[in-house]
Write a protein that holds these residues in place. Structure first.
Motif, PDB file in Angstrom:
ATOM      1  N   ASP A 168      25.663 -35.496  42.637  1.00  0.00           N
ATOM      2  CA  ASP A 168      26.556 -36.887  42.119  1.00  0.00           C
ATOM      3  C   ASP A 168      25.845 -38.306  41.798  1.00  0.00           C
ATOM      4  O   ASP A 168      25.386 -38.789  42.815  1.00  0.00           O
ATOM      5  N   ARG A 169      25.539 -38.275  40.506  1.00  0.00           N
ATOM      6  CA  ARG A 169      24.759 -39.501  40.055  1.00  0.00           C
ATOM      7  C   ARG A 169      25.344 -40.934  40.538  1.00  0.00           C
ATOM      8  O   ARG A 169      24.810 -41.875  40.895  1.00  0.00           O
ATOM      9  N   GLU A 170      26.705 -40.931  40.639  1.00  0.00           N
ATOM     10  CA  GLU A 170      27.540 -42.072  40.681  1.00  0.00           C
ATOM     11  C   GLU A 170      27.217 -42.640  42.242  1.00  0.00           C
ATOM     12  O   GLU A 170      26.926 -43.942  42.628  1.00  0.00           O
ATOM     13  N   ARG A 171      27.107 -41.880  43.232  1.00  0.00           N
ATOM     14  CA  ARG A 171      26.969 -41.771  44.390  1.00  0.00           C
ATOM     15  C   ARG A 171      25.395 -41.844  44.924  1.00  0.00           C
ATOM     16  O   ARG A 171      25.277 -42.019  46.020  1.00  0.00           O
ATOM     17  N   SER A 172      24.728 -41.275  44.054  1.00  0.00           N
ATOM     18  CA  SER A 172      23.395 -40.993  44.296  1.00  0.00           C
ATOM     19  C   SER A 172      23.115 -40.108  45.479  1.00  0.00           C
ATOM     20  O   SER A 172      22.216 -40.221  46.322  1.00  0.00           O
ATOM     21  N   TRP A 173      23.871 -39.057  45.367  1.00  0.00           N
ATOM     22  CA  TRP A 173      23.867 -37.785  46.305  1.00  0.00           C
ATOM     23  C   TRP A 173      23.643 -36.481  45.794  1.00  0.00           C
ATOM     24  O   TRP A 173      23.643 -36.367  44.562  1.00  0.00           O
TER      25      TRP A 173
END
Length: 248
Positions: free
Chosen positions: A6-11
């Protein structure tokens, strides 16, 4: 390999690679050899594949700037108000300045054979999965949250410091030399470089361990409130003290 990102959350979600290295693993020289060889291979596989300009937020520290970075941190902390948990005493300021000069001298001999790249900056036994599903140890490194853009060789020195911490005893000269030889051999084969020059660079970069840890931690300061700074100030103070010890 990641299962999902999940790139938006850096997960990211990864497959479970089993337990991490134990104290018995860390105390075992053949196991340390496997880990060091795997680390060098991982770093060589990374080399040149990442673009630092596409990685917002990663700290860059060229070895030649390490001394000035230490001076800047010491001066910035000295300007803090009285009573601030990061404000150093006069003795620490003097030792930090002396350590910066030591860094300048040691790094002056560093060659340009190995370019700046991802320095994992936290190769700690608890951050290494000990995957043994095939019957042989296959180290799997994780937790790159403290990584910086710097000289990759510093990662090895960070791991060896952790070995000393976990075992409570210094590495013997023979064991250290063996680990250095294994590490340099992988890099020599990858770069087709002079092993003596690589060995000299490896020795020079040992002085950078504390600096890399210090600058990595400092990126968090702007986001910490006064309570967090008060509670966690010992960590960066200890990193600065480890750098200052170079002047001893």
């Amino acid at each position: 390999m990641p299962i999902a990102i999940d790139r938006e959350r850096s997960w990211l979600l990864t497959d479970d690679q089993g337990t991490t290295l134990t104290h018995l693993d860390v105390d075992d020289q053949p196991t340390r050899c496997i880990v060091v060889r795997a680390l060098a291979r991982l770093q060589c596989a990374f080399l040149g594949r990442l673009n630092v300009t596409e990685r917002s937020g990663i700290i860059e520290l060229a070895p030649s700037t390490a001394g000035n970075r230490v001076r800047a941190v010491a001066q910035e902390w000295a300007s803090l108000q009285l009573g601030h948990p990061l404000r150093p005493g006069p003795d620490m300021l003097k030792r930090a300045e002396a350590a910066a000069e030591v860094l300048d001298r040691r790094i002056a001999s560093l060659s340009d054979i190995v370019p700046l790249d991802l320095e994992l900056n936290d190769v700690y036994p608890a951050n290494i999965f000990a995957e043994r599903s095939t019957g042989a140890l296959r180290p799997r490194f994780f937790d790159f949250g403290n990584a910086i853009w710097g000289h990759p060789f510093v990662s090895l020195h960070g791991f060896l410091e952790a070995v000393v911490e976990w075992t409570g005893a210094p590495l013997s000269r023979a064991h250290r030399d063996e680990l250095f030889d294994i590490y340099v051999t992988v890099w020599r084969d990858h770069l087709d470089a002079d092993p003596q020059v690589l060995r000299s660079d490896l020795a020079a970069t040992e002085a950078l361990v504390g600096v890399h840890r210090l600058v990595s931690w400092l990126r968090l300061v702007p986001y910490a409130d006064p309570i967090e700074i008060q509670a966690r100030a010992e960590i960066p103070r200890n990193y600065l003290a480890s750098v200052a010890a170079l002047a001893s």
